[in-house]
Design a protein around this motif. Sequence first.
Motif: not given
Length: 616
Positions: A212, A243, A305-306, A308-309, A311, A313-314, A398, A437
């Motif tokens: 990153r 935001q 992953s971008r 980011d709101q 959650k 995602q792992q 995205c 997003s």
Amino acid sequence: MRVGTLIEAAPQMLLEGLHERPADELRQLVKALSVPKPQPTRKADMAQVIAERMADDSLLRDIWAQLDALEQMAVRETIYNGGKFDATRFQAKHGALPSGFRRGTSYWRWEGAAGDRLRLLFVPSHRGGPLSFVPADLAARLREFTSPPPGAALRTMDELPETVSILVGYDERETTKTLAVRHMERAAANDLRAAMRLVSEGAVAVSAKTRRPSAAAVRLVAEVLHEGDFYDAFAERKRKWDQVPGPIRAFAWPWLLQASGLARLKGARLELTRKGRESLTAPAHMALRGIWQKWCGSSLLDEFSRVDQIKGQQRGKGRRGLTAVAERRTVIAEALRACPVGSWVAFDDFGQFMRAASHNFSVTTDPWDLYLFDQNYGSLGYDGSHSWEIIEGRYLLCLLLEYLATIGMVDVAFIPPEHARSDFRHMWGTDELAYLSRYDGLLHFRLNSLGAYCLGLAEEYEPPVVAERTKMQVFADRRIVADGAPSPEEATILDTFATPEADAVWRLDTERIVLALEEGGDLDALRAFLAERDDQPLPETVEGFLERLGRSATALKMRGEAILIECADADVAEKLMDDSRIAKTCLRAGERHIVVRAKSERAFRNAARTMGYALK
């Protein structure tokens, strides 16, 4: 037709499907077919009678004639597409579902005024999950007097409105926003060179673990982007719950350069690879196409992953996780090939077209893994929370705005993301969110000539017409004075070979020119650039300066890596060099030092050991 013949002609697959229906439904179908009394009461007998009656072609045509246009379309879409009714695809393609269509607890079904007619043609499948289909034998007979449905159509427009209306707040006040339009082909060519120049200067720091880019690196990239990022990349929050979109293109470039192999990690910073240095002298559109092709297969970053709101995602233990990004991009690229080059497409229309044309992809195998704010109350597994718009739609937003637009494949029209979309308002915990997003403001995009070239729709690429060249004067002291502000492309070339001294003033710089030559730059291209903008020939002093640098740039050549070995004294060095085996692998460097070619290290060590010397 005799009863015995009817029984033999009864559609077998229809009969099997009827056996799966509840007895009450079969009873209704018997009445709808006006079966003479006494009517059968056993389930098997009712199914047999219905199947026998449906073997009559004239009856089948009568049933077809009683269907309205949308119901007939549902039948046509089903019998010409494998026999399965795809409700999502149908609604995306035709804008509505037939009036008799309902979803049961475990399958799709037909009810209401059209229910009896449609239930004679469609059968449910409990074993196959929530779907309804036309049996193959019945579908074959229907195809004898029906035509295939039209293909999915993509709506386009030649001109965009200057403003758009959006609804804001709980009272849904209507407000007007100006539509910002960015033409990205020339911007991408400029940004590619600028980002690679930052890499060559060692200015782009990235995490060795995550790859990153650092906040400082992203800020540097943002400063060199043509017309800046889409939004204020580093706007500060006025309140802690506000935001801010943050960087988009500036964030994407370090990832794109890494994924494409133009840059690699060295220590904590990126450096240009050999491929990257060679691309500096290649036409920008070829490098950009290579970046897209490499990005399609890269797993370096999942664009989702971008968002980011959202959650969860792992990819951890017990989670089936997210799907392969390369598969998603392949489907989207195929859908993009259906876009007419040069025509604007509304994002919502494109999403609808993808579903209507069966360009299907999934971001996750289990939406229950994903959530907003709270894993239990905010799970995206709840009905209405994992619709295409929420998950797949945000991924597509995205990919289009942060990656395809960044490398110039699409032009974009957008507004600020705040309140641009309201499709998430019904979800738990979103009361304070202005957008789901940072990409929500993308409303329209246009596949351009570069995008067509990158997608393989065109074999050649014709760059956009270049604006009128800026007049310049080159002076004997190597100063370059521009008559007005140069274009971004011109400024990039000037910054590559010269140092800025004042507004519209640069001076040709030895170090910058040598660096450019090391990275594949061409002095003839620089001469041509200056000659096209200066009415006078280059001053002799400047020609001589460039001539000397051209010669000195080829005076040194990289012949490989070597190891410097220090000997205890000059006698040891002398003894080693007297050995014929060692002399082939190295050179003397002063009294006590020997330089060994890296590829000859093993041979040197072996020979030194036979003489009793160890290399530590």
